[in-house]
Design an enzyme around this catalytic site. Structure first.
Site, mmCIF file in Angstrom:
data_model
loop_
_atom_site.group_PDB
_atom_site.id
_atom_site.type_symbol
_atom_site.label_atom_id
_atom_site.label_comp_id
_atom_site.label_asym_id
_atom_site.label_seq_id
_atom_site.Cartn_x
_atom_site.Cartn_y
_atom_site.Cartn_z
ATOM 1 N N LYS A 122 -10.225 14.179 28.045
ATOM 2 C CA LYS A 122 -10.992 15.323 28.550
ATOM 3 C C LYS A 122 -12.473 14.966 28.648
ATOM 4 C CE LYS A 122 -13.264 18.833 26.878
ATOM 5 N NZ LYS A 122 -14.289 19.135 27.883
ATOM 6 N N GLY A 178 -17.157 17.841 15.764
ATOM 7 C CA GLY A 178 -16.403 16.826 15.017
ATOM 8 C C GLY A 178 -15.834 17.392 13.724
ATOM 9 N N CYS A 204 -26.842 9.145 21.252
ATOM 10 C CA CYS A 204 -26.533 9.397 19.832
ATOM 11 C C CYS A 204 -27.297 8.438 18.926
ATOM 12 C CB CYS A 204 -25.041 9.275 19.604
ATOM 13 S SG CYS A 204 -24.372 7.748 20.245
ATOM 14 N N GLU A 219 -31.101 16.443 15.021
ATOM 15 C CA GLU A 219 -30.957 15.650 16.238
ATOM 16 C C GLU A 219 -31.407 16.511 17.409
ATOM 17 O OE1 GLU A 219 -26.989 14.939 17.835
ATOM 18 O OE2 GLU A 219 -27.532 12.839 18.080
ATOM 19 N N GLY A 235 -18.984 13.261 20.165
ATOM 20 C CA GLY A 235 -19.715 14.478 20.484
ATOM 21 C C GLY A 235 -20.529 14.924 19.288
ATOM 22 N N SER A 236 -20.750 16.217 19.209
ATOM 23 C CA SER A 236 -21.641 16.725 18.171
ATOM 24 C C SER A 236 -20.953 16.747 16.805
ATOM 25 C CB SER A 236 -22.089 18.141 18.537
ATOM 26 O OG SER A 236 -20.960 18.975 18.618
ATOM 27 N N THR A 237 -21.762 16.719 15.768
ATOM 28 C CA THR A 237 -21.230 16.753 14.406
ATOM 29 C C THR A 237 -20.506 18.082 14.163
ATOM 30 O OG1 THR A 237 -22.865 15.186 13.617
ATOM 31 C CG2 THR A 237 -21.912 16.637 11.962
HETATM 32 P P1 TAP Z 1 -20.040 18.482 22.004
HETATM 33 O O1 TAP Z 1 -20.513 19.823 22.340
HETATM 34 O O2 TAP Z 1 -19.498 18.224 20.660
HETATM 35 O O3 TAP Z 1 -18.947 18.119 23.095
HETATM 36 C C1 TAP Z 1 -18.237 16.912 23.117
HETATM 37 C C2 TAP Z 1 -16.920 17.136 23.812
HETATM 38 O O4 TAP Z 1 -16.094 17.988 23.005
HETATM 39 C C3 TAP Z 1 -17.033 17.838 25.150
HETATM 40 O O5 TAP Z 1 -16.055 17.325 26.017
HETATM 41 C C4 TAP Z 1 -16.755 19.279 24.766
HETATM 42 O O6 TAP Z 1 -16.342 20.074 25.832
HETATM 43 C C5 TAP Z 1 -15.648 19.097 23.762
HETATM 44 N N1 TAP Z 1 -15.441 20.223 22.858
HETATM 45 C C6 TAP Z 1 -16.247 21.288 22.601
HETATM 46 N N2 TAP Z 1 -15.685 22.096 21.673
HETATM 47 C C7 TAP Z 1 -14.502 21.534 21.320
HETATM 48 C C8 TAP Z 1 -13.467 21.869 20.399
HETATM 49 N N3 TAP Z 1 -13.535 22.957 19.622
HETATM 50 N N4 TAP Z 1 -12.403 21.042 20.279
HETATM 51 C C9 TAP Z 1 -12.323 19.920 21.015
HETATM 52 N N5 TAP Z 1 -13.260 19.562 21.913
HETATM 53 C C10 TAP Z 1 -14.344 20.336 22.062
HETATM 54 O O7 TAP Z 1 -21.159 17.394 22.211
HETATM 55 P P2 TAP Z 1 -22.058 17.173 23.479
HETATM 56 O O8 TAP Z 1 -23.115 18.199 23.451
HETATM 57 O O9 TAP Z 1 -21.239 17.035 24.713
HETATM 58 O O10 TAP Z 1 -22.641 15.720 23.191
HETATM 59 C C11 TAP Z 1 -23.769 15.530 22.443
HETATM 60 C C12 TAP Z 1 -23.445 15.053 21.048
HETATM 61 O O11 TAP Z 1 -22.603 13.909 21.098
HETATM 62 C C13 TAP Z 1 -24.657 14.626 20.279
HETATM 63 O O12 TAP Z 1 -24.641 15.183 18.994
HETATM 64 C C14 TAP Z 1 -24.533 13.131 20.190
HETATM 65 O O13 TAP Z 1 -25.142 12.550 19.104
HETATM 66 C C15 TAP Z 1 -23.069 12.936 20.190
HETATM 67 N N6 TAP Z 1 -22.726 11.611 20.681
HETATM 68 C C16 TAP Z 1 -22.322 10.702 19.767
HETATM 69 C C17 TAP Z 1 -22.018 9.435 20.175
HETATM 70 C C18 TAP Z 1 -21.577 8.446 19.163
HETATM 71 S S1 TAP Z 1 -20.914 7.109 19.696
HETATM 72 N N7 TAP Z 1 -21.704 8.658 17.886
HETATM 73 C C19 TAP Z 1 -22.110 9.073 21.512
HETATM 74 C C20 TAP Z 1 -22.531 10.023 22.423
HETATM 75 C C21 TAP Z 1 -22.832 11.311 21.982
HETATM 76 P P3 TAP Z 1 -17.497 20.827 26.692
HETATM 77 O O14 TAP Z 1 -18.226 19.803 27.423
HETATM 78 O O15 TAP Z 1 -16.755 21.694 27.582
HETATM 79 O O16 TAP Z 1 -18.320 21.592 25.708
#
Ligand code: TAP
Length: 481
Positions: A187, A244, A295, A392, A239-241
């Site tokens: 996804k 996670g 990240c 963050e 994704g976000s903590t």
């Molecule tokens: P999230 O809001 O956590 O979204 C990540 C993914 O999870 C998206 O596809 C999101 O869908 C989906 N999602 C949302 N709620 C969910 C749930 N309850 N169950 C399963 N999946 C769900 O993060 P983001 O805002 O897209 O990304 C930013 C974060 O990612 C930052 O905190 C960053 O540090 C972290 N990140 C970490 C890394 C590594 S390698 N550690 C790399 C890149 C990013 P939607 O898009 O529809 O919300």
């Protein structure tokens, strides 16, 4: 920052927009075919630089996810039984097609994400292809990966990725999963579905057997349906903590394996013997690459007190030369923020920084009237208690703190709920080794920053998650060892 009243005026790049064909509407990719959702819900994805609607796409519901998981399960039997050398052929083919179509992919990614074409062209796409080449090479050598003879794949992997490196995160997840004989349902993020759908087309072009890769688009509800599906054997999430942690709770008590790559608040430590110009470039790359939506960004600058003034002067001069504007312009350094929500989050955190008494400086620039933009920003007079030093921000905002001794630098760097990345700038090799060994960070760079390579494992400590992606370690996440 070089100021132009209209950043789109100095080098409009309409011709590059024509490089890629975007359909008005997309379905889901299940069992080797594009198919409609069983529900009526549709989402739109917009260009963050212009707010233009790029395409509509399907919002996959639980029924669609179930269909995708079943297709992946069915494909798993044959795919996992193929000799590794056969699976490798498909992965090599995918890698080569990515290279051949990299101009289209780079433009598409830049349109959907808002990041500069310079980055998608020179960083994202070469790394995406490199990951497929690298894991293709492992597919017939798994017996030699150190996990004993005949390591077995886990089954169906449910993979959920964020919007900051849409295609690269897809490559990090899909390449090792397929090399080890798993099948996947992935996804992409809600705001950046297009490159994953394009990748689906590449799978078809490569003749990948039906059901080995399935793409279900949608928002968090789709992600939740995927990770909670009983037919999934492995969850890979970036994704976000916060999300996670929700996923960890969701799958607690099941036998699903899980890797979580979460947030970060990387410290970039500059000692007084560091070459200043080189360090400035590293700091800029560390926090302004991809508008800081990284990240492992070096979002906390720890500078030795004696060189603070000199370093900050040089940094501000450098930031004033960065060009913010049309991400499709090859000269652009700073593109758009990915979404209105993310811009609001960055704005709110920057306001909190000011309210708590940190000193704010932004590179002088005029922001385009449409789209989502944030000028490169520094905070000085920052203490460890400040929100901008702890949370963050995931945007082009650097918090500057100082230290006097190496021990103080280490203590401050480690004073974070996160532990993903760090950087060290010094001429002394012995100091690099001594400091690196005390840093609680999954990746430590010395005299460089944000260098990625498919052969290196990547992942975090503490609330940055667990498990490693990349390198030989990345295989383990998809094997029953
Ligand atoms: P999230 O809001 O956590 O979204 C990540 C993914 O999870 C998206 O596809 C999101 O869908 C989906 N999602 C949302 N709620 C969910 C749930 N309850 N169950 C399963 N999946 C769900 O993060 P983001 O805002 O897209 O990304 C930013 C974060 O990612 C930052 O905190 C960053 O540090 C972290 N990140 C970490 C890394 C590594 S390698 N550690 C790399 C890149 C990013 P939607 O898009 O529809 O919300």
């Amino acid at each position: 920052m070089t100021t132009t009243t209209n950043p789109f005026a100095y080098a409009p790049a309409p011709e590059s927009r024509a490089i890629v064909d975007i359909a008005p509407s997309y379905g889901l990719f299940i069992d080797g075919e594009f198919t409609e959702s069983s529900g009526q819900d549709r989402n739109k994805t917009v260009s963050p630089a212009t707010e233009e609607v790029l395409a509509e796409y399907a919002q996959a519901n639980a029924e669609d996810v179930d269909r995708a998981v079943k297709a992946a399960r069915k494909a798993f039997e044959k795919w996992s039984a193929l000799p590794g050398s056969e699976r490798a052929k498909y992965l090599f083919r995918i890698a080569r097609i990515i290279q051949e179509r990299s101009r289209e992919l780079a433009v598409l990614e830049t349109l959907d994400n808002g990041k500069p074409i310079k980055e998608t062209r020179d960083a994202d796409l070469p790394l995406v292809a490199a990951h497929f080449f690298y894991y293709a090479g492992w597919a017939d050598k798994l017996d030699h990966a150190g996990y004993g003879p005949n390591p077995r794949p886990l089954g169906v992997a449910g993979q959920v990725i964020p919007w900051n490196f849409p295609l690269l995160m897809l490559a990090w997840k899909i390449a090792p999963a397929l090399a080890t004989g798993n099948t996947v349902v992935l996804k992409p993020a809600e705001t950046t579905p297009l490159s994953a759908l394009f990748f689906a087309d590449i799978c078809r072009q490569a003749g990948l057997p039906r059901g080995v890769v399935n793409i279900v688009t949608g928002d968090g509800r789709t992600g939740q349906a995927l990770v909670s599906h009983p037919g999934i054997n492995k969850v890979a999430f970036t994704g976000s903590t916060a999300v996670g942690k929700a996923i960890a709770r969701e799958i607690a008590g099941t036998d699903k394996k899980v890797t979580l790559e979460l947030g970060g608040k990387g410290a970039n430590i500059v000692f007084d013997d560091a070459p200043i110009d080189q360090a400035v470039e590293g700091i800029v790359n560390g926090i302004f690459f991809n508008q800081g939506q990284v990240c492992c960004a070096g979002s906390r600058l720890l500078v030795q007190e004696s060189i603070q003034e000199e370093l900050l002067d040089a940094l501000k001069r450098r930031l004033s030369t960065l060009r913010l504007g049309d991400p499709l312009d090859k000269n652009t350094d700073i593109g758009a923020i990915n979404s209105a929500e993310q811009l609001a989050r960055i704005t709110a955190l920057a306001e909190t920084g000011e309210a708590e008494g940190a000193e704010r400086w932004s590179a002088p620039c005029e922001l385009p009237s449409a789209g989502y933009w944030f000028a490169p920003t520094l905070f000085t007079n920052v203490t460890q208690a400040h929100t901008v030093a702890r949370d963050e921000i995931f945007g082009p905002v650097l918090s500057v703190l100082t230290f006097r001794t190496p021990d103080e630098a280490v203590a401050k760097a480690n004073n974070s709920q996160y532990g993903l990345s760090a950087g060290i700038w010094t001429e002394k090799g012995s100091r690099i080794l001594a400091v690196a060994s005390k840093l609680r960070a999954g990746v430590v760079w010395a005299n460089t920053f944000n260098k990625f390579d498919p052969t290196s494992p990547f992942g975090g400590y503490k609330e940055s998650g667990f498990g490693r992606e990349g390198g030989r370690h990345g295989l383990e996440a998809y094997l029953d060892v």
